[in-house]
Design a protein around this motif. Structure first.
Motif, PDB file in Angstrom:
ATOM      1  N   LEU A 199       0.821  -1.215   0.000  1.00  0.00           N
ATOM      2  CA  LEU A 199       0.000   0.000   0.000  1.00  0.00           C
ATOM      3  C   LEU A 199       0.852   1.262   0.000  1.00  0.00           C
ATOM      4  N   THR A 200       1.930   1.249   0.755  1.00  0.00           N
ATOM      5  CA  THR A 200       2.736   2.466   0.907  1.00  0.00           C
ATOM      6  C   THR A 200       3.732   2.681  -0.224  1.00  0.00           C
ATOM      7  N   ALA A 206      13.225 -15.397   7.694  1.00  0.00           N
ATOM      8  CA  ALA A 206      14.107 -14.699   6.757  1.00  0.00           C
ATOM      9  C   ALA A 206      13.311 -13.787   5.834  1.00  0.00           C
ATOM     10  N   LEU A 207      12.126 -14.241   5.412  1.00  0.00           N
ATOM     11  CA  LEU A 207      11.287 -13.399   4.551  1.00  0.00           C
ATOM     12  C   LEU A 207      10.807 -12.150   5.292  1.00  0.00           C
ATOM     13  N   ILE A 208      10.514 -12.296   6.578  1.00  0.00           N
ATOM     14  CA  ILE A 208      10.099 -11.119   7.358  1.00  0.00           C
ATOM     15  C   ILE A 208      11.239 -10.116   7.455  1.00  0.00           C
ATOM     16  N   ILE A 209      12.437 -10.606   7.781  1.00  0.00           N
ATOM     17  CA  ILE A 209      13.597  -9.707   7.864  1.00  0.00           C
ATOM     18  C   ILE A 209      13.875  -9.070   6.504  1.00  0.00           C
ATOM     19  N   GLY A 210      13.886  -9.896   5.449  1.00  0.00           N
ATOM     20  CA  GLY A 210      14.148  -9.367   4.117  1.00  0.00           C
ATOM     21  C   GLY A 210      13.084  -8.401   3.645  1.00  0.00           C
ATOM     22  N   SER A 211      11.817  -8.670   3.970  1.00  0.00           N
ATOM     23  CA  SER A 211      10.728  -7.782   3.566  1.00  0.00           C
ATOM     24  C   SER A 211      10.836  -6.425   4.249  1.00  0.00           C
ATOM     25  N   LEU A 212      11.210  -6.434   5.522  1.00  0.00           N
ATOM     26  CA  LEU A 212      11.395  -5.164   6.226  1.00  0.00           C
ATOM     27  C   LEU A 212      12.506  -4.332   5.571  1.00  0.00           C
ATOM     28  N   GLU A 213      13.636  -4.975   5.286  1.00  0.00           N
ATOM     29  CA  GLU A 213      14.743  -4.247   4.667  1.00  0.00           C
ATOM     30  C   GLU A 213      14.377  -3.778   3.265  1.00  0.00           C
ATOM     31  N   ASN A 214      13.778  -4.672   2.482  1.00  0.00           N
ATOM     32  CA  ASN A 214      13.423  -4.338   1.109  1.00  0.00           C
ATOM     33  C   ASN A 214      12.368  -3.241   1.058  1.00  0.00           C
ATOM     34  N   GLY A 215      11.340  -3.382   1.891  1.00  0.00           N
ATOM     35  CA  GLY A 215      10.282  -2.377   1.894  1.00  0.00           C
ATOM     36  C   GLY A 215      10.765  -1.010   2.358  1.00  0.00           C
ATOM     37  N   LEU A 216      11.621  -0.983   3.375  1.00  0.00           N
ATOM     38  CA  LEU A 216      12.163   0.295   3.848  1.00  0.00           C
ATOM     39  C   LEU A 216      13.098   0.910   2.813  1.00  0.00           C
ATOM     40  N   ASP A 217      13.818   0.068   2.052  1.00  0.00           N
ATOM     41  CA  ASP A 217      14.633   0.597   0.957  1.00  0.00           C
ATOM     42  C   ASP A 217      13.758   1.245  -0.113  1.00  0.00           C
ATOM     43  N   LEU A 218      12.639   0.605  -0.425  1.00  0.00           N
ATOM     44  CA  LEU A 218      11.728   1.176  -1.417  1.00  0.00           C
ATOM     45  C   LEU A 218      11.141   2.500  -0.944  1.00  0.00           C
TER      46      LEU A 218
END
Length: 407
Positions: free
Chosen positions: A53-54, A360-372
């Motif tokens: 959404l964001t 791992a997907l939760i950690i990666g999603s947080l990093e990826n989403g914050l990068d976006l």
């Protein structure tokens, strides 16, 4: 009545009434056993929905999700090693340093000494095994706490990799075989066929195990719960395959990660060694009195952990096309957080290797989403720290509730 007649009379028997149906498990029992991965899966879905959404839907594009899976490959492999150590009730703070050191060993051999890719990779794996062996011997036989041993090892290995690079901050990898490990994609036939075959084998194993236990009168999980488990796994596997195939295909590194998890799962659940690991993590003294060689189990687990860290370093060097003298400051946190968020207990004796994928997907999603969202490293590290604390607090509360119930 004579004494002889009394002796011939059969002894009185007592009948035990067996309930026709087992009591229905509570929600708390479900979350702690068969469906313990559901809260983690729901957390992942909430994170994905928020970033979708964001970011205007950018987070859920096939290209970004494919890159996300590639980004967490090293984290997943290191989290697998951390899981093995955590199951013992120990901790390894050197996995990030070992992973980087082994990649540097491989890079220096191939780029500076002309060693073939196969021998260089083997040298990296042997280096990882030796570092884990040293850690394990110090913990198991010298009785130094694993926190101190692995912390000192992390500092020492950091200096060693700087020495090996001889002042060079980045060493580019040119070997085509090494580069292909994490950057190639499987052909469509294999990309679709292998996961589907693995899924069918999984379903067959689950159904066979259910029928076997039911036929022998052992306790089985309710059929609706079994069907729900199969449906969830099917949706995840086939959904992931469809996602990959809509972009470039199934990445080769994903097969490596899945294969390693499968091997560790078989080792932990289908062999005496795996039962010994859980026994030592649950109660080391009881395991020792039961005849288990506790020091040997600890040495073996620390050796496996560092070997897996070496594999993660090789895959990371392949994807990054280079090895560096700088150790990723969040790599250690990410690997431990992925294991703990996935349900592995910091207190030992509890956890599954499969759920670390969700962690791992939760950690990666947080990093990826914050990068976006163009957030800096400061925000990412604070968010990951909060998530890790929440996961550890949840584990401690569950342990406390189980202790009150005498479980």
């Amino acid at each position: 009545m004579s004494e002889a007649v009394k002796q011939k009379q059969p002894a009185p028997t007592t009948s035990v009434e067996v309930p026709s149906r087992l009591p229905r498990p509570t929600v708390g029992q479900l979350l702690r056993t068969d469906l313990g991965f559901v809260p983690v899966l729901l957390t992942l879905l909430v994170i994905a929905a928020y970033f979708a959404l964001t970011t205007g839907g950018l987070f859920l594009t096939p290209r970004n999700l494919s890159n996300l899976v590639l980004q967490i490959t090293q984290i997943g492999v290191l989290a697998l090693g951390s899981t093995l150590v955590l199951l013992l009730g120990e901790i390894d703070l050197s996995v990030a340093a070992v992973s980087t050191l082994c990649s540097v060993v491989m890079g220096v051999l191939t780029e500076r000494h002309g060693v073939s890719a196969g021998w260089a990779i083997l040298a990296a794996l042997v280096t990882g095994a030796l570092t884990g062996l040293i850690n394990g011997l110090l913990v198991a036989f010298i009785r130094i706490p694993s926190f101190i041993v692995t912390l000192a090892a992390s500092i020492g290995y950091s200096g060693l990799l700087l020495y090996l690079l001889a002042g060079q901050s980045t060493l580019i990898i040119h070997d085509t075989f090494i580069v292909s490990l994490a950057n190639n994609y499987l052909p469509d036939a294999l990309g679709i066929g292998l996961p589907t075959l693995a899924l069918l084998l999984y379903i067959g194993f689950v159904v066979f195990n259910y029928m076997r236990r039911k036929r022998t009168g052992l306790r089985t999980q309710p059929l609706p719960r079994l069907l729900l488990q199969i449906v969830i796994v099917t949706v995840i596997v086939e959904g992931a395959v469809a996602l990959f195939e809509s972009y470039l295909g199934v990445p080769q590194s994903v097969i490596f990660l899945t294969g390693l998890i499968l091997l560790c799962w078989l080792l932990l659940t289908k062999t005496p060694f795996g039962r010994y690991v859980y026994a030592v993590g649950g109660n080391a003294e009881a395991a020792r009195r039961a005849g288990i060689n506790v020091p040997l189990i600890r040495v073996a687990v620390f050796t496996m952990c560092s070997t897996l860290a070496a594999i993660g370093g090789v895959l990371a060097a392949s994807r990054g096309l280079a090895v560096a003298s700088q150790i990723d400051p969040t790599l250690l946190l990410d690997s431990i957080a992925a294991a703990v968020i996935g349900g592995v207990s910091l207190f030992g004796g509890k956890g599954s290797v499969w759920t670390l994928i969700l962690g791992a997907l939760i950690i990666g999603s947080l990093e990826n989403g914050l990068d976006l969202k163009s957030q800096g490293t400061d925000v990412k590290e604070m968010v990951e720290g909060v998530v890790l604390v929440i996961a550890v607090a949840a584990d401690a509360l569950i342990r406390r509730a189980q202790a009150r119930r005498g479980r």
